[in-house]
Design a protein around this motif. Structure first.
Motif, PDB file in Angstrom:
ATOM      1  N   MET A 114       0.853  -1.206   0.000  1.00  0.00           N
ATOM      2  CA  MET A 114       0.000   0.000   0.000  1.00  0.00           C
ATOM      3  C   MET A 114       0.871   1.231   0.000  1.00  0.00           C
ATOM      4  N   SER A 115       0.614   2.140  -0.895  1.00  0.00           N
ATOM      5  CA  SER A 115       1.325   3.413  -0.899  1.00  0.00           C
ATOM      6  C   SER A 115       0.641   4.354   0.056  1.00  0.00           C
ATOM      7  N   ASP A 120      -3.162   8.403   4.163  1.00  0.00           N
ATOM      8  CA  ASP A 120      -3.059   7.377   3.158  1.00  0.00           C
ATOM      9  C   ASP A 120      -4.370   7.104   2.477  1.00  0.00           C
ATOM     10  N   ASP A 121      -4.372   6.027   1.715  1.00  0.00           N
ATOM     11  CA  ASP A 121      -5.609   5.546   1.128  1.00  0.00           C
ATOM     12  C   ASP A 121      -6.336   4.702   2.134  1.00  0.00           C
ATOM     13  N   ALA A 122      -7.615   4.443   1.920  1.00  0.00           N
ATOM     14  CA  ALA A 122      -8.353   3.658   2.912  1.00  0.00           C
ATOM     15  C   ALA A 122      -9.334   2.741   2.249  1.00  0.00           C
ATOM     16  N   GLY A 123      -9.944   1.862   3.009  1.00  0.00           N
ATOM     17  CA  GLY A 123     -10.935   0.948   2.505  1.00  0.00           C
ATOM     18  C   GLY A 123     -12.121   0.884   3.401  1.00  0.00           C
ATOM     19  N   ALA A 124     -13.218   0.242   2.972  1.00  0.00           N
ATOM     20  CA  ALA A 124     -14.415   0.215   3.803  1.00  0.00           C
ATOM     21  C   ALA A 124     -15.303  -0.929   3.426  1.00  0.00           C
ATOM     22  N   ALA A 152      -9.348   1.356  -7.010  1.00  0.00           N
ATOM     23  CA  ALA A 152      -9.152   2.777  -6.732  1.00  0.00           C
ATOM     24  C   ALA A 152      -9.580   3.648  -7.904  1.00  0.00           C
ATOM     25  N   GLY A 153      -9.344   3.188  -9.123  1.00  0.00           N
ATOM     26  CA  GLY A 153      -9.754   3.976 -10.283  1.00  0.00           C
ATOM     27  C   GLY A 153     -11.254   4.187 -10.312  1.00  0.00           C
ATOM     28  N   ASP A 158      -6.918  -0.311  -0.821  1.00  0.00           N
ATOM     29  CA  ASP A 158      -5.547  -0.470  -0.344  1.00  0.00           C
ATOM     30  C   ASP A 158      -5.288   0.281   0.959  1.00  0.00           C
ATOM     31  N   ALA A 159      -6.349   0.689   1.657  1.00  0.00           N
ATOM     32  CA  ALA A 159      -6.150   1.434   2.894  1.00  0.00           C
ATOM     33  C   ALA A 159      -6.798   0.758   4.089  1.00  0.00           C
TER      34      ALA A 159
END
Length: 753
Positions: free
Chosen positions: A1-2, A39-43, A560-561, A694-695
Motif C-alpha cells: 500500500m502506498s 493514506d488511502d483507505a478501505g471500507a 481505486a480507479g 488499499d487502505a
C-alpha cells in the motif's frame, strides 16, 4: 500500500518501525510540516442503500499566523528561562537526580532483578513538585515580526551552509532551513557535527549518515557519540509525531538498537548529559506491573517485598513537551484550587440552571462553583455550552467560547443566535464575521480574536468555554490555561470519540481519566439516521440504519480507479441532483494524501471536472477549493481568488489571506478532498467518504467516527474493502499515547474531591 500518515497519531511509529523502512520517517516529517498527512483507505458496508443517492471557514491573515508563531516563540523562551532557574533536578514529576550514567545503571539493575526498585530509587512515589512561578504574560499580542528583526538567516550564512551541504552530497535546497535552525555559524556546526542535519524536517538517519561519511571520512562510525545523540533526539521527535510526549526508556533503547546504535545506554546518557532530553521516574499504581519492575524470585519472597512498594516507570522526553505538561498541570491546579470569582449569587446561578433543560442545567450548576469543568457529547450537545454562555452573559460575566477552526466558530455563533444575542455589556465584540463571544483557539492566543488581554497579560474574561477540546495538544493547552486569570472558569467541551490532536499529548482524554474536576455528559444524542449511525460507531458497532431520505448511501467499487470516478460523479452530479446539496457544499474525505485514491488523485480529478484550468500559479487557478495550513496542525478551508506578485490570494469564509509565493507549495493544497484530521472540527451539508481497497490498515474506530460524523444531511460511502470497515469499528481503537499528564495531575485528586 502506498501511504502517507494522516496525523501524528496515525504516523508509522518510528520507534517501533523496522530499520529498513525509510518511507515512514519521511512521511511523518511531511505530516508535521504540512498540517497532516494520510493514506488511502478501505471500507465495508455500514448502512443504508447500495447505489447513488437517487439513482468555509474564516482564516487568519498571514500576519496573524506569524503573530501566533511569534507568540509561541515568546512563550517557549519563557519556559527556557524557567528551566534555567531550576538548580538541580526538576522536582515536578520526579526527575531522577544524579548523573545520567548512574540513572541508567540503576534502571538496568532494577530491570535485571539485581536490585529491588526500593533500593535503587528510594521513595517509590514522585518527588513533590514545587509551586510553579507565576507565568510571565505578555500585556499585548505579540506583533508578527518585531521592528528591526531580521526576516531570516543572513544570505552569507545560507551560502556558507549551501557549500557544506554540497560538499557532503546533501541537497542544497536544505540550506535556508539549516541556517535558520542552527543560526550564525551553521556551516561550522555542520562540519563539527554532521548529524545535526537530522534536525531538518524530512531528513532520515541513513541520509544523515551518508552526509557524515562524506564530511568525516574514516572518522565516521556507527558508534560515534554525536550520532547516538542525534538519533536519540530524532526518535523522540518521531514519537511526538505519533502523539507521545515521552517514551519509556526500554522502548527507546530498543528503537536505538534498530537504528544501528551499538550502545543505546551510552547514547541516552550522552543526550541527557547535553541537556537535549530529560529523564523522569513516574510511580505507577498498577499492581500487575510490580513483578516486572521489582522482579520476583522462585520462592516469591522478593515479590512480597515489592508488594509494599509501587512500581516505577522511567521515561525520557524532549524538554519542550515535558515542560509544557508541567506548565499545564500547574495552571490547571491553579484553576481547580482557586475560588471562582463571585459573579452572581448562588440564587442567580440556580435560577439560570432551572431555566435550562436536562444536562445543560447540570453544566450551569457545575460551572457555578468550580474553576474547571469537562463536558462531553456529540454535535447536538453544543446547545448546552451555548445555554451556559447565554446564562453567563445574563449574569454579567465576560464569557467567551473558542473552537478548533473557523467553520466550527461560525457554526457555534449561529447556534448562539447570531451577533446580537452573544454580546453582553461587559463583553467587547471581536472583529470578524463570527459574531461576539466566539473565537478560534489560534486567534485567541495570537490576539487577533477574542477579548484581548488585561494589564497583567491574562485574557480579559471570566469564563472560557473551549469546544473541540480533544484537538488540544499539550503545548496549546498549556498556553491557554496559563493565559487565564486567577478566579476564571474554564470549560473543556468535546466529543472524546473523535481523532485526537495532531500535536503530541492527549489532554482531554487524560483529564477525563484523572477525574480531578466535575464532568458533565450530555444526554442529547445527534438525531436521525446519521446520528444513529455515528453513535453506533462510537460504541464499536456498525449499525444497519434505515435511511428513507437517502441520508446514508453506500457506493461499492472494485478498485481505486473506480473509486475516483464514482466520487467525482457523486460530487458533481448525483448529490446535487438527488439531495439538493451543491458541489461547493459537498466535502470529500479520504484516509490519506498518497495513493491512487488519496487527496492528491481525488483533487486532481475534481479540479478537472469542477474548475478546470492550467494551474498558472503553483498549480492553482481562481475558483479552486484549497486547504491552507498557516502553521503545522491547522487547516483553513478556503477558495482561490487570484494570484499576483504578492502571492496567492485566498478567501477563507470571507476573510482575505495572502500566501507569499515561496510558501504556497508547503502550505496550500487543493481542498475538494481532505483527510479526516484536516476535516475535524468542521461539518458540511454533504460528505463523501472514500475508502479504497488499499487502505484497510489505515482504518480505525476514531477515524471512521470522525469522517462519518462530518456530515449534516447526507453521507455517501464509496467503499471497496469488504469487511475491513466493520472490523476496524469493532476492533481497532485509538492508538495509545504515552504522556505524563496523569501523573502530574494525580496530586490534585484529593483537592478536587
Amino acid at each position: 500500500m502506498s501511504t502517507e500518515p494522516e496525523s501524528r497519531e496515525d504516523t508509522a511509529d518510528a520507534v517501533e518501525a523496522e530499520p529498513g523502512t525509510p518511507g515512514a520517517e519521511a512521511e511523518a516529517q511531511e505530516a508535521r510540516a504540512q498540517e497532516t498527512a494520510a493514506d488511502d483507505a478501505g471500507a465495508a458496508t455500514p448502512a443504508g442503500r447500495t447505489g447513488e443517492p437517487g439513482g468555509e471557514a474564516a482564516g487568519g491573515q498571514v500576519s496573524e499566523a506569524e503573530a501566533e508563531l511569534a507568540a509561541q516563540r515568546i512563550e517557549r523562551e519563557r519556559i527556557e528561562r524557567r528551566k534555567a532557574e531550576k538548580h538541580g533536578p526538576i522536582s515536578s514529576g520526579g526527575k531522577l537526580s544524579g548523573t545520567a550514567a548512574e540513572l541508567l545503571a540503576a534502571v538496568r539493575a532494577v530491570e535485571s532483578g539485581e536490585k529491588p526498585a526500593a533500593a535503587v530509587f528510594g521513595e517509590s512515589r514522585p518527588a513533590p513538585r514545587r509551586p510553579a512561578p507565576e507565568p510571565v504574560r505578555q500585556p499585548q499580542p505579540v506583533p508578527a515580526r518585531p521592528a528591526g528583526a531580521p526576516a531570516g538567516p543572513a544570505p552569507e550564512t545560507v551560502q556558507a551552509v549551501r557549500r557544506v551541504l554540497a560538499e557532503g552530497g546533501a541537497p542544497e535546497a536544505l540550506a535556508p532551513q539549516a541556517a535558520a535552525l542552527l543560526g550564525e555559524g551553521a556551516d561550522a556546526s555542520l562540519r563539527a557535527d554532521p548529524w545535526q542535519l537530522l534536525r531538518i524536517t524530512g531528513v532520515r538517519p541513513e541520509q544523515a549518515d551518508g552526509f557524515a561519511r562524506a564530511l568525516l571520512g574514516a572518522e565516521c562510525g556507527p558508534d560515534d557519540e554525536r550520532r547516538g545523540r542525534a538519533v536519540t533526539v530524532w526518535l523522540l521527535e518521531q514519537a511526538a509525531l505519533s502523539g507521545h510526549t515521552a517514551l519509556e526508556l526500554p522502548r527507546l533503547a530498543t528503537a536505538l538498537s534498530q537504528r544501528g546504535v551499538p550502545d543505546p545506554d551510552a547514547a541516552v546518557q550522552s543526550t541527557l548529559a547535553e541537556g537535549e532530553a530529560l529523564v523522569f521516574q513516574d510511580a505507577l499504581d498498577e499492581p500487575a506491573a510490580q513483578g516486572a519492575v521489582h522482579g520476583a524470585g522462585a520462592d516469591g519472597q522478593e515479590a512480597e517485598e515489592g508488594d509494599e512498594q509501587r512500581p516505577v516507570r522511567v521515561l525520557v522526553g524532549l524538554e519542550r513537551y515535558a515542560l509544557a505538561e508541567e506548565s499545564l498541570a500547574d495552571a490547571l491546579a491553579r484553576l481547580i484550587n482557586s475560588v471562582p470569582k463571585q459573579d452572581g449569587s448562588a440564587e442567580d446561578w440556580e435560577r439560570a440552571a432551572t431555566s435550562a433543560q436536562g444536562s445543560a442545567a447540570d453544566l450551569i450548576r457545575a460551572v457555578a462553583g468550580h474553576g474547571l469543568v469537562l463536558h462531553t457529547g456529540q454535535e447536538a450537545s453544543l446547545a448546552e455550552p451555548a445555554a451556559l454562555l447565554r446564562a453567563a452573559h445574563g449574569l454579567g460575566l465576560r464569557a467567551w467560547a473558542a473552537t478548533h477552526g473557523p467553520i466550527g466558530r461560525d457554526r457555534f455563533a449561529r447556534l448562539l443566535g447570531g451577533p446580537s444575542s452573544a454580546a453582553s455589556p461587559d463583553s467587547p465584540a471581536p472583529d470578524g464575521p463570527a459574531g461576539p463571544a466566539v473565537a478560534t483557539v489560534a486567534g485567541l492566543l495570537a490576539g487577533g480574536e477574542g477579548p484581548g488581554r488585561d494589564a497583567d497579560g491574562a485574557l480579559d474574561l471570566d469564563l472560557l468555554v473551549v469546544l473541540d477540546a480533544p484537538q488540544l495538544d499539550v503545548e496549546t493547552a498549556a498556553l491557554l490555561a496559563e493565559s487565564l486569570p486567577d478566579g476564571a472558569r474554564l470549560v473543556l467541551a468535546g466529543d472524546p470519540a473523535v481523532l485526537w490532536s495532531v500535536g503530541p499529548g492527549r489532554v482531554f482524554g487524560d483529564l477525563l481519566a484523572a477525574r480531578i474536576c466535575p464532568q458533565v455528559a450530555s444526554r442529547r444524542p445527534d438525531p436521525g439516521p446519521l446520528g444513529e449511525l455515528v453513535s453506533g460507531i462510537g460504541a464499536g458497532e456498525l449499525l444497519q440504519v434505515e435511511a428513507p431520505g437517502k441520508e446514508v448511501v453506500i457506493v461499492p467499487v472494485r478498485d481505486a480507479g473506480e473509486a475516483v470516478h464514482r466520487t467525482v460523479q457523486l460530487v458533481a452530479d448525483s448529490v446535487p441532483r438527488a439531495i439538493g446539496v451543491p458541489a461547493e457544499e459537498t466535502q470529500v474525505i479520504t484516509p490519506g494524501h498518497g495513493g491512487a485514491a488519496g487527496t492528491r488523485a481525488l483533487n486532481a480529478a475534481l479540479k478537472e471536472r469542477l474548475n478546470p484550468g492550467p494551474g498558472r500559479f503553483g498549480g492553482f487557478d481562481p475558483g479552486d477549493r484549497v486547504a491552507y495550513s498557516p502553521v503545522p496542525g491547522r487547516t483553513l478551508p478556503g477558495r482561490v481568488v487570484k494570484a499576483d506578485a504578492d502571492g496567492l490570494h485566498l478567501s477563507c469564509a470571507g476573510e482575505a489571506v495572502v500566501v507569499p509565493k515561496e510558501r504556497v507549495e508547503r502550505s496550500v493544497r487543493h481542498g475538494w478532498a481532505l483527510t479526516a484530521h484536516q476535516a475535524v472540527g468542521c461539518r458540511w451539508p454533504a460528505v463523501v467518504v472514500v475508502l479504497p481497497g488499499d487502505a484497510a490498515q489505515a482504518l480505525s474506530r476514531p477515524w471512521v467516527y470522525t469522517a462519518f460524523g462530518r456530515a449534516d444531511r447526507h453521507l455517501s460511502v464509496v467503499h471497496g474493502v469488504e469487511q475491513a470497515l466493520p472490523r476496524a469499528v469493532a476492533e481497532v481503537p485509538a492508538k495509545p499515547r504515552t504522556t505524563r499528564l496523569p501523573v502530574l495531575l494525580a496530586p490534585q485528586v484529593p483537592a478536587a474531591g
